[in-house]
Each structure stands twice: as structure tokens, then as C-alpha cells.
Design a protein around this motif. Structure first.
Motif: not given
Length: 287
Positions: A144-165
Motif C-alpha cells: 500500500d505504501f509502495g515499499t518492501s520489507i528486508a528480513l534479517e537473520p539474527l544469530n542464535r543468541f538473539e533469535s531462535d527463529m531465523v538464523n541463516t540465509a
């Protein structure tokens, strides 16, 4: 190709939170030789978009916008009102993007930073599905805003969900929306990836933004990061976005504590920026 890279620096290297008064950093950042300034939006209410926009034009700096996702902005929270808070927050970030002619909001918006727990496979599946569903809604807002999102993996100490490419591509594929893109951060990659060049190729043309510091969060070039692999990976995918130095000042105790910086990583934050930029240009601008 990498000789088209634009180089930037996050204002987090000096200050937190970013406010309208943070535009005082812009003249220094430009004089150091940066093309881009990354603006972390901790509290949109502290930012006058017009004043900041005029300062960006005055100093000929291109902005990027980084979202900040703590416990009150968690799309996998049990309480749906927290999801709504997050949706309203990202809307404000997209409004800033529109005001400054930025085409994406970057960050680990799938969950709260620091949410790293040992949980059951059932709970993990439930949270993953929540993230996919809610990020689908975020992508609709972005569209709706004409934009995108760029999702960032985090290391295992900061996230248990997305860590790698590989993790982030699974998430992007599950969201299945063309506004879902990827940010890779060299600091997290040196902890989680087996091979940085392979990781960049795993993401491919979904990669629209890159952040860097050293494996120890210090000045690029002063640690163990395999920079030649990094360079080759970006060449492989014909990356044309910005490479932004992101680290943090130990002077802001709350922020330093959140990212576990207990000591100075450079003689000065200005030196961190200038030495890091010099190294990046020497490394990535070579034929």
C-alpha cells in the motif's frame, strides 16, 4: 557489480535513539565519505520527517530505514494486541520511507530480538505460522505504501527463529509475497553460516540490503570475517544495494547491554566509521 556499492553507516554507531536532533550527525557522516545514513526507528514519535528529510537533502545523503523490534513489537506474541502495535509501528516506518524516498524497511521483524528459548517443536511451528501470517499482512501494508520489507537473520543468541540465509529464504518462500526481501548482516553470518559466499547465493536476488561489522562487532577488517568470500558472493548475485556499517556505542548503556557490548570496540566511534569505510572501499572497489 560490487563497484556499484553505496556505503553507509548506522547512526547507532554514535547515538540511540534517533531523534530529529540526530541530524547533527549528518554533516560528519557525509564528510567521512559515506553515501548513505541508516536511520534506526526506535520511536517514530521522536522524528520529524520533514526536518530530517530536508537535512538529508542538504547533506546529499541517501537514507535507509531500519525497524527496531523488541518485546512490545513481536509478531509471534501470544497477545494479538501486540501484533496490532507492531502493525501500527511498521506503518509509521513506511510513512517515513515515503517521506524520504526509501523503498524498504529492514530488520528482524518476524519476532522480538532476544527471543531465544528452548521450546517444543509444536510451539515452534505455531510461532513460525504466526510469523508467516503476520508478515504477509506487513507485506500488504508495505505494498500500500509502495515499499518492501528486508528480513534479517539474527544469530542464535538473539533469535531462535531465523538464523541463516536458508532460514530466511524458507520464511520468504512461506510468506510468498513479492514485497518480502532479505537483509544479510555480516556479523550474524560469521556466527551462523558455514560459508558466506554460499549464504549470499542462497538468498540471490532477494538480497536488497547488507549490514557489516566484524565477527566481534568491531571495525570491518579487524577480525575473522572472510571478506573475499563476501565480495565474491555479492558479485555472484550482482548486488547493487547499500553496504552499511552497523555497530553500537558503549556509551548508550541500554543499547550496549542489549547487544552485549561491554567495552570499547575502537579508540573512537568516528575512528570506527572512517577506518571501516576505508577498508570496505579498498576491499569491495577492487576489480
Amino acid at each position: 557489480m560490487t563497484n556499484k556499492l553505496k556505503y553507509g553507516v548506522s547512526t547507532w554507531l554514535w547515538q540511540s535513539p534517533f531523534t530529529t536532533e540526530s541530524i547533527s550527525l549528518f554533516s560528519k557522516i557525509k564528510a567521512m565519505g559515506f553515501d548513505v545514513v541508516e536511520i534506526p526507528v526506535e520511536n517514530p514519535e521522536l522524528i520529524d520527517a520533514k526536518v530530517v528529510g530536508n537535512a538529508l537533502i542538504e547533506h546529499n545523503l541517501k537514507p535507509t530505514v531500519c525497524g527496531v523490534f523488541g518485546p512490545t513489537k513481536d509478531l509471534t506474541h501470544d497477545d494479538v494486541s501486540v501484533h496490532e502495535t507492531c502493525f501500527r509501528y511498521v506503518e509509521k516506518c513506511f510513512e517515513l520511507c515515503n517521506a524520504w524516498n526509501v523503498d524498504f524497511v529492514a530488520g528482524p521483524m518476524y519476532s522480538a530480538v532476544g527471543k531465544a528459548r528452548m521450546i517444543s517443536s509444536e510451539e515452534r511451528k505455531r510461532e513460525w505460522e504466526l510469523a508467516v501470517s503476520n508478515l504477509g499482512k506487513v507485506c500488504e501494508i508495505a505494498q500500500d505504501f509502495g515499499t518492501s520489507i528486508a528480513l534479517e537473520p539474527l544469530n542464535r543468541f538473539e533469535s531462535d527463529m531465523v538464523n541463516t540465509a536458508e532460514d530466511v529464504m524458507r520464511l520468504v518462500n512461506d510468506i510468498n509475497h513479492d514485497k518480502a526481501k532479505v537483509l544479510l548482516d555480516g556479523f550474524h553470518m560469521t556466527i551462523e553460516e558455514k560459508n558466506i559466499r554460499d549464504a549470499i547465493n542462497t538468498v540471490g536476488n532477494k538480497l536488497i540490503h547488507v549490514q557489516v561489522s566484524e565477527n566481534h562487532r568491531g571495525i570491518p577488517g579487524s577480525g575473522l570475517t572472510p571478506w573475499l568470500d563476501f565480495k565474491k558472493g555479492l558479485e555472484d548475485v550482482n548486488f547493487k544495494g547499500a553496504m552499511v556499517i552497523e555497530s553500537f556505542t558503549p556509551e548508550i548503556k541500554e543499547l550496549a547491554g542489549a547487544v552485549c557490548i561491554w567495552k570499547d570496540l575502537a579508540e573512537s566511534q568516528d575512528g570506527f566509521a572512517t577506518e571501516g569505510l576505508q577498508f570496505l572501499k579498498e576491499t569491495f572497489n577492487k576489480a
